[in-house]
Design a protein around this motif. Structure first.
Motif, PDB file in Angstrom:
ATOM      1  N   ARG A 136      35.444  -4.821 -31.874  1.00 15.65           N
ATOM      2  CA  ARG A 136      36.694  -5.158 -31.189  1.00 15.65           C
ATOM      3  C   ARG A 136      37.901  -4.980 -32.103  1.00 15.65           C
ATOM      4  N   GLU A 137      37.663  -4.815 -33.386  1.00 14.27           N
ATOM      5  CA  GLU A 137      38.762  -4.633 -34.334  1.00 14.27           C
ATOM      6  C   GLU A 137      39.160  -3.162 -34.475  1.00 14.27           C
ATOM      7  N   LEU A 138      38.534  -2.287 -33.686  1.00 13.12           N
ATOM      8  CA  LEU A 138      38.841  -0.857 -33.762  1.00 13.12           C
ATOM      9  C   LEU A 138      39.994  -0.465 -32.850  1.00 13.12           C
ATOM     10  N   GLY A 139      40.520  -1.418 -32.065  1.00 14.25           N
ATOM     11  CA  GLY A 139      41.659  -1.136 -31.205  1.00 14.25           C
ATOM     12  C   GLY A 139      41.337  -0.288 -30.000  1.00 14.25           C
ATOM     13  N   PHE A 140      40.114  -0.391 -29.489  1.00 15.24           N
ATOM     14  CA  PHE A 140      39.665   0.425 -28.362  1.00 15.24           C
ATOM     15  C   PHE A 140      39.944  -0.319 -27.061  1.00 15.24           C
ATOM     16  N   ASP A 141      40.754   0.273 -26.200  1.00 19.33           N
ATOM     17  CA  ASP A 141      41.200  -0.350 -24.952  1.00 19.33           C
ATOM     18  C   ASP A 141      40.561   0.375 -23.771  1.00 19.33           C
ATOM     19  N   VAL A 142      39.789  -0.336 -22.962  1.00 20.76           N
ATOM     20  CA  VAL A 142      39.066   0.275 -21.845  1.00 20.76           C
ATOM     21  C   VAL A 142      39.675  -0.198 -20.525  1.00 20.76           C
ATOM     22  N   ARG A 143      40.018   0.764 -19.673  1.00 21.85           N
ATOM     23  CA  ARG A 143      40.634   0.462 -18.395  1.00 21.85           C
ATOM     24  C   ARG A 143      39.943   1.226 -17.266  1.00 21.85           C
ATOM     25  N   ARG A 144      40.074   0.669 -16.054  1.00 24.49           N
ATOM     26  CA  ARG A 144      39.557   1.348 -14.869  1.00 24.49           C
ATOM     27  C   ARG A 144      40.305   2.656 -14.664  1.00 24.49           C
TER      28      ARG A 144
END
Length: 284
Positions: free
Chosen positions: A44-52
């Motif tokens: 979670r510290e990798l800055g990966f943002d997941v969206r629909r």
């Protein structure tokens, strides 16, 4: 395949003397509620943002120096594998929840290395939604340009007492602190000798079934390879997960010949049980 430099011990196999983790490590269950704050986790510290994104999911992150292959300005391929695992896994969660999906196979393949500061997109969609197997694929993009492909296959955990919250969102916003040290250092993954990497089991490196996260297993495989070919970038990585890595540490041993490598990953705390195998190829 002819063996390159490898880490071996008596009988051709390197063994580590480790202290067995407490037995309760095998019996912890998923207890988080949907509205609770997500606990700390290395990935979670990798800055990966997941969206629909329509019927699928798209994950986005910007490459930072902490994610580079040591000594280079290229993104680690294991990071792409971890992100592909995240997107495919969240699609699997939608299909099988409240059961817990576990990764069976994961692969990523690149046409060229990812630029040093690129914005990466991992665009995922469902390929097969069966009763026993779930399959998803991803397209990898850098600054909007196609750069590679990948995919993952999953099955539900055989431990039926492990359950996910039924209202768990497939979206995963990038919140919380960002990585401030190189990824391998943050994950406490070390190279005791060329061709070997050791990844400990830690609370901030587990998956929903309380075993070592598949993305971090990919990191351990990559680190073992980099011990033999420092500064190399992987153009291809395929990981087959054979048994959950429950106790740790996870010990990866690699052999590489003419850019083609094979890595075996053993759960040392579980009697040196083979947990995963990975095949890799480096860029010329």
């Amino acid at each position: 395949m002819p063996a390159g430099r490898a880490a071996e011990g008596e009988g051709g196999r390197r063994r580590l003397r480790v202290r067995r983790a407490p037995a309760e490590c095998e019996d912890r269950r998923v207890t988080a509620e949907p509205d609770q704050e997500l606990p700390a986790h290395v990935l979670r510290e990798l800055g990966f943002d997941v969206r629909r994104d329509g019927d699928g999911l798209t994950g986005t992150a910007t490459v930072t120096p902490e994610l580079h292959v040591p000594g280079t300005d290229r993104l680690r391929t294991s990071v792409l594998a971890a992100w592909a695992d995240t997107v495919c896994g969240l699609l699997a969660v939608e299909a099988v929840r409240p059961a817990v999906p576990v990764t069976v196979e994961l692969d990523v393949h690149l046409s060229e290395p990812v630029p040093a500061t690129a914005t990466v997109q991992v665009v995922g969609r469902t390929v097969k939604r069966g009763r026993s197997v779930f399959v998803a694929e991803v397209e990898l993009r850098a600054d909007g340009r196609p750069l590679g492909v990948g995919g993952g296959s999953f099955m539900t955990s055989r431990d039926r007492s492990v359950r996910l919250p039924p209202r768990l969102s497939p979206e995963l916003p990038a919140t919380g602190p960002r990585l401030t040290v190189p990824l391998a250092e943050r994950a406490r993954c070390e190279r005791p000798e060329p061709g070997m990497a050791v990844l400990p089991r830690s609370e901030d490196g587990l998956n929903s079934s309380r075993t070592i996260n598949g993305g971090l297993i990919a990191l351990a495989a990559e680190e073992a390879v980099l011990g033999l070919v420092p500064g190399a970038t992987l153009c291809s990585m395929a990981v087959r997960y054979l048994q959950p890595a429950r106790l740790g540490p996870l010990v990866a041993t690699a052999r590489v010949d003419h850019g083609l490598g094979l890595v075996e990953l053993h759960d040392e705390g579980a009697g040196h049980r083979l947990s995963a195998v990975a095949t890799v190829r480096t860029f010329p």
